[in-house]
Design a protein around this motif. Structure first.
Motif, short mmCIF file in Angstrom:
data_model
loop_
_atom_site.label_atom_id
_atom_site.label_comp_id
_atom_site.label_asym_id
_atom_site.label_seq_id
_atom_site.Cartn_x
_atom_site.Cartn_y
_atom_site.Cartn_z
N UNK B 30 0.85 23.70 -39.82
CA UNK B 30 -0.10 22.76 -40.44
C UNK B 30 -0.60 23.30 -41.78
N UNK B 31 -0.92 24.60 -41.79
CA UNK B 31 -1.48 25.20 -43.01
C UNK B 31 -0.45 25.16 -44.14
N UNK B 34 0.04 21.49 -45.31
CA UNK B 34 -1.08 21.01 -46.14
C UNK B 34 -1.14 21.73 -47.47
N UNK B 35 -0.80 23.03 -47.46
CA UNK B 35 -0.75 23.79 -48.71
C UNK B 35 0.24 23.15 -49.67
N UNK B 37 1.27 19.98 -49.64
CA UNK B 37 0.75 18.66 -50.08
C UNK B 37 -0.20 18.86 -51.26
N UNK B 38 -1.09 19.87 -51.15
CA UNK B 38 -2.08 20.08 -52.21
C UNK B 38 -1.43 20.61 -53.49
N UNK B 41 1.11 18.11 -54.88
CA UNK B 41 0.38 16.92 -55.34
C UNK B 41 -0.22 17.15 -56.72
N UNK B 42 -0.88 18.31 -56.90
CA UNK B 42 -1.48 18.63 -58.20
C UNK B 42 -0.40 18.76 -59.28
N UNK B 45 0.81 15.32 -60.17
CA UNK B 45 -0.21 14.59 -60.94
C UNK B 45 -0.23 15.06 -62.40
N UNK B 46 -0.14 16.39 -62.58
CA UNK B 46 -0.15 16.93 -63.95
C UNK B 46 1.09 16.42 -64.71
N UNK B 67 5.35 8.17 -52.08
CA UNK B 67 4.28 8.75 -51.24
C UNK B 67 4.90 9.55 -50.09
N UNK B 70 6.26 12.81 -51.40
CA UNK B 70 5.25 13.82 -51.73
C UNK B 70 4.49 14.34 -50.52
N UNK B 71 4.20 13.44 -49.57
CA UNK B 71 3.30 13.82 -48.47
C UNK B 71 4.07 14.26 -47.22
N UNK B 144 1.26 31.51 -45.86
CA UNK B 144 1.71 31.85 -44.50
C UNK B 144 1.18 33.25 -44.12
#
Lengths: 177, 157
Positions: B30-31, B34-35, B37-38, B41-42, B45-46, B67, B70-71, B144
Motif C-alpha cells: 500500500x505504501x 500510494x508513494x 501515485x503521489x 501524479x506531481x 502535473x508539472x 486516470x 496514473x492511479x 520501501x
C-alpha cells in the motif's frame, strides 16, 4: 517548475495557519497508533485528496482551480499536506472513543459536515475557486471517502494484530524481530 | 480501445499480484502504491500544466484511460517491480530486474502516447523518460526501506 503564488494573500495565509494548527494538534496528541499504520493512513489521506483533484480539477472537467493560478504552484503542493493531519485527527477520535455501528455512521456524517464547513471556509478564502462546482456537491464525496478511510483503517489494524501475533508466536516473524 | 486495453492489463496484473505468494506485506504494498501515485501524479502535473511538455487528450474515454494509467497501472507495475526485486537474492539479479522494469515502464509510456492517451511534445527525448523512471524506482525503493524500518520498530515495541 513549480511557480510561487502571484500574491501572498488570504488563500496562502489560510493554508499556512490551518497547517500550523493541524500539525501542532497532531504532534501534541499522545501517540495512539503503531508508526506503520500512522504512515500508511497519513499517505492515504493525501492520495485520496490528490486523486479527487486529478479527476475533477483538471481538464476536461476542470471544475475548480486551487489557489491563485490554474498551474500547479507551490501552495497547491502545500495544500495537499493539509489533508493528512485532518485524516489523522478524525481517525484518532474514532479510535479513542471506540465508535462502532450506528455511532460510526453518525460519526462519518459529522466528519463530512465538518469537512464541508472547512471547504466552505477555504472557498471563501479563495483556496478553491469554483468553476462549476459548489461546496454541497462535495458532501457525497466526503461521506464515501471518510467511510472508506475508516474501513481501510480497520483492515490495517486487523492485519497489524495478525502480524504482531505471528511475529510473537514464531519468535522470529517476517523480519526476524 | 485504449481504456479497454488499460483496464484488461490492470485486471491481469492485479489478478496475478493477488494470487502470487508475496514478499511484501500489505502495509508495504500500500505504501509503495500510494508513494507512486503521489510522486508520479506531481511529476505528470508539472509536465502537463507547468512545463507543457505533455498534451492530454480531451476525449472522455481517453481521459479516463489516463486516470487509470496514473492511479492504477503505473503504481501496479512499480509495485510488481519491488515485489520481484525483493524476491531475488543476488544484487546483479536485482539490478537486471530493475533495468528491465525501467525499459518496460518506458515502453508503457510510449504505448500510452501511441494509444493517444497523451502526447509528448516536440522537445521530449526518450532518455528523459528513462531518467524519470529510474528516479521514481529509486524513490520507491527508499519508501520501501522506510516502511520496513517502521514495521521492524513497531514489532519490537
Amino acid at each position: 517548475m513549480m511557480p510561487l503564488p502571484e500574491k501572498f494573500d488570504a488563500n496562502e495565509w489560510f493554508i499556512v495557519l490551518f497547517m500550523a494548527a493541524a500539525y501542532t494538534a497532531v504532534f501534541l496528541l499522545p501517540r495512539r497508533f503503531p508508526a506503520v499504520i500512522t504512515a500508511v493512513m497519513l499517505l492515504l489521506s493525501d492520495v485520496i485528496a490528490k486523486a479527487a483533484d486529478f479527476i475533477i480539477a483538471t481538464p476536461p472537467y476542470d471544475l475548480y482551480d486551487i489557489t491563485d493560478t490554474p498551474k500547479f504552484d507551490l501552495f497547491d503542493f502545500i495544500l495537499w499536506l493539509l489533508y493528512p493531519p485532518f485524516g489523522y485527527l478524525a481517525l484518532y477520535i474514532y479510535d479513542k472513543f471506540h465508535i462502532r455501528g450506528t455511532g460510526a455512521a453518525l460519526y462519518v456524517l459529522i466528519c463530512s459536515l465538518l469537512a464541508l464547513g472547512f471547504e466552505w471556509l477555504a472557498a471563501q478564502a479563495h483556496v478553491f475557486n469554483y468553476k462549476g462546482w459548489t461546496t454541497v456537491y462535495s458532501l457525497p464525496v466526503y461521506l464515501f471517502v471518510i467511510s472508506l478511510y475508516l474501513l481501510i483503517y480497520r483492515l490495517l489494524q486487523q492485519r497489524f494484530r495478525i502480524l504482531k501475533h505471528t511475529d510473537a508466536s514464531a519468535g522470529a516473524g517476517p523480519y526476524g524481530s | 480501445m485504449a481504456l479497454t486495453a488499460i483496464l484488461i492489463t490492470c485486471w491481469i496484473l492485479l489478478g496475478f499480484y493477488v494470487m502470487k505468494n508475496k514478499q511484501l506485506l500489505l502495509f508495504e504494498s500500500m505504501f509503495c502504491w500510494m508513494g507512486v501515485v503521489l510522486l508520479f501524479g506531481d511529476y505528470m502535473l508539472i509536465l502537463i500544466t507547468n512545463l507543457r511538455l505533455i498534451d492530454m487528450s480531451m476525449r472522455l474515454d481517453l481521459v479516463w484511460a489516463s486516470y487509470v494509467y496514473r492511479i492504477v497501472l503505473i503504481p501496479l507495475l512499480v509495485t510488481w517491480c519491488i515485489e520481484l526485486v525483493y524476491s531475488v537474492k543476488s544484487f546483479q539479479a536485482k539490478l537486471i530486474l530493475s533495468a528491465l522494469f525501467i525499459a518496460l515502464l518506458t515502453t508503457v509510456e510510449f504505448a500510452a502516447d501511441w494509444l493517444q492517451i497523451f502526447h509528448h511534445r516536440a522537445p521530449w527525448k526518450p532518455w528523459w523518460s528513462v531518467t524519470a523512471w529510474s528516479l521514481l524506482l529509486i524513490a520507491v525503493f527508499c519508501l520501501k526501506g522506510f516502511i520496513r524500518h517502521l514495521i521492524k520498530k513497531d514489532l519490537r515495541a
